[in-house]
Write a protein that holds these residues in place. Structure first.
Motif, mmCIF file in Angstrom:
data_model
loop_
_atom_site.group_PDB
_atom_site.id
_atom_site.type_symbol
_atom_site.label_atom_id
_atom_site.label_comp_id
_atom_site.label_asym_id
_atom_site.label_seq_id
_atom_site.Cartn_x
_atom_site.Cartn_y
_atom_site.Cartn_z
ATOM 1 N N ASN A 26 0.830 -1.202 0.000
ATOM 2 C CA ASN A 26 0.000 0.000 0.000
ATOM 3 C C ASN A 26 0.868 1.257 0.000
ATOM 4 O OD1 ASN A 26 -2.276 -1.650 0.239
ATOM 5 N ND2 ASN A 26 -2.132 -1.635 2.455
ATOM 6 N N SER A 27 0.640 2.113 -0.982
ATOM 7 C CA SER A 27 1.374 3.375 -1.033
ATOM 8 C C SER A 27 0.466 4.463 -1.564
ATOM 9 C CB SER A 27 2.601 3.242 -1.935
ATOM 10 O OG SER A 27 2.216 3.173 -3.286
ATOM 11 N N ASP A 28 0.863 5.692 -1.288
ATOM 12 C CA ASP A 28 0.167 6.847 -1.857
ATOM 13 C C ASP A 28 1.158 8.006 -1.896
ATOM 14 O OD1 ASP A 28 0.207 8.040 0.749
ATOM 15 O OD2 ASP A 28 -1.744 7.183 1.212
ATOM 16 N N ASP A 29 0.733 9.124 -2.455
ATOM 17 C CA ASP A 29 1.629 10.275 -2.596
ATOM 18 C C ASP A 29 2.136 10.775 -1.255
ATOM 19 O OD1 ASP A 29 1.454 10.264 -5.343
ATOM 20 O OD2 ASP A 29 -0.195 11.704 -5.401
#
Length: 93
Positions: A26-29
């Motif tokens: 899980n990743s995001d900006d």
């Protein structure tokens, strides 16, 4: 959480880490900005994709999961890229 883990790992290693594996991929900006501010050079997704060229974003490198107990046939299937294609066909990212 990333900052705290970074501090703990730095204390344990005796130097700052430069690579990161996203929990569950899980990743995001927001997380990428934190990793950049902490000096990470690479971060690994868990998207079951086989990259055929250098990743465009070093903080979004694809990775495959291959169990240590995988048979040669299973390893060959995963490493061929077919496994990734089947997962995408089923609607998984």
């Amino acid at each position: 959480e990333v900052g705290h883990a970074h501090e703990l790992i730095t204390d344990w290693l005796g130097h700052e880490p430069h690579a990161f594996a996203y929990p569950n991929g899980n990743s995001d900006d927001r997380v990428r900005r934190v990793l950049t501010s902490l000096g990470y050079h690479a971060a690994f997704l868990f998207d079951h994709r086989l990259e055929e060229s250098k990743p465009q974003d070093p903080l979004s490198i694809s990775r495959l999961r291959i169990s240590a107990s995988a048979s040669k046939d299973r390893f060959a299937l995963i490493f061929s890229g077919l496994h990734s294609s089947l997962l995408r066909a089923r609607g998984r990212p």
